[in-house]
Design a protein around this motif. Sequence first.
Motif: not given
Length: 321
Positions: A16, A20, A212, A214, A218, A297, A318-319
């Motif tokens: 992930y 990202y 999550d 994701r 971040r 999620t 996932a993005f």
Amino acid sequence: MSRVLVTGGTGFVGSYLVPYLQSGGDDVTVLASRSNPTINSSVHYCEVDIRHTAGVRAVVRDTAPDFIYHLAAISTIGTAAANPELTYEVNVLGAYNVFEAAMNQSSPVRVLNISSSQVYASAAKPLKEDDLVVPSGPYASSKAMAEVLATQYSEPAGGGIITVRPFNHTGPGQSEDFVLSAIAKQFAEIEISRRKPTLSLGNIQVQRDFTDVRDVVRAYKAVVAGGTLGEVYNVCSGIAISIEEILELFQQIAGVEVSVEVDPNRVRENDVPTISGDVSKIARDVGWRPQIELPKTLTDLLNHWRLRFAGTEKTLNAFCT
Ligand code: A2R
């Protein structure tokens, strides 16, 4: 554009983090002991064992990164308990190799050291970064040792180390060694009549703090960009929820009712009843808070297993979903 090195970038979180970072324009190199180009063909791969001091130094020297995200580790408590020597080599010597290589660059690099909430002593309140560290077992001890190593490096100009302590995190693609992925898999099996509507689980009363993956990646980027060198940041939701409550949510999402049978192999001795983190420091210092609600999620986790059983697992990104 920044040059970024991600150790362990082929793992669950790395799969992930890498896209990202790329989506923000970073030029990413991944260091792992085996390459896995199926995850992302636009990444540079370096196959080096993190325990190999000269190899790690050569990768850092040749890549000349602005930032290193150090994820490579023996990452599960069970594997660590079964392989303590390997765990100390990978998680402690590996961290040492990364820190040394980074701080000895002519332009010292900023390193994000991924530790774990497991280093904390258990407490009946949301854990704060200055709470007691009393690791138990090889996984937590190795992460705590890497944190201590990180404190040995004062801030060379421009470089330095920041540590994060992620609490439980999950998302599509996580191994079934982790509880929420294991539950999602069992629901998907029930849906295709591969299993009767009975789940085999450990202690479902325990409460944990889930984020999550994701949101976690971040947080890592936000800490690298805006965190203070030498500091430690929790990465957590601040919300304790029991596995039993999560089961309720899964039943609503799947539209299936299940019963639970206790699997003694999944019951941990001296399981701490509640573990949650205090999210205020990372929120205050870098403005990060989780954004993805738990039902989203869980839905994505379940869909991931449904797709796997349907034989159409998507490439993890996932993005792009
Ligand atoms: O060994 P590989 O090629 O399977 O890559 C894994 C890497 N890794 C290593 N890389 C170089 N030398 C080693 N001796 C070595 N051992 C492991 O670490 C893989 O890319 C990564 C671990 O991925 P996962 O097991 O999926 O962990 P996850 O959940 O992504 O955790 C990332 C970080 C770890 O530091 C955890 O302790 C923490 O977040 O929770």
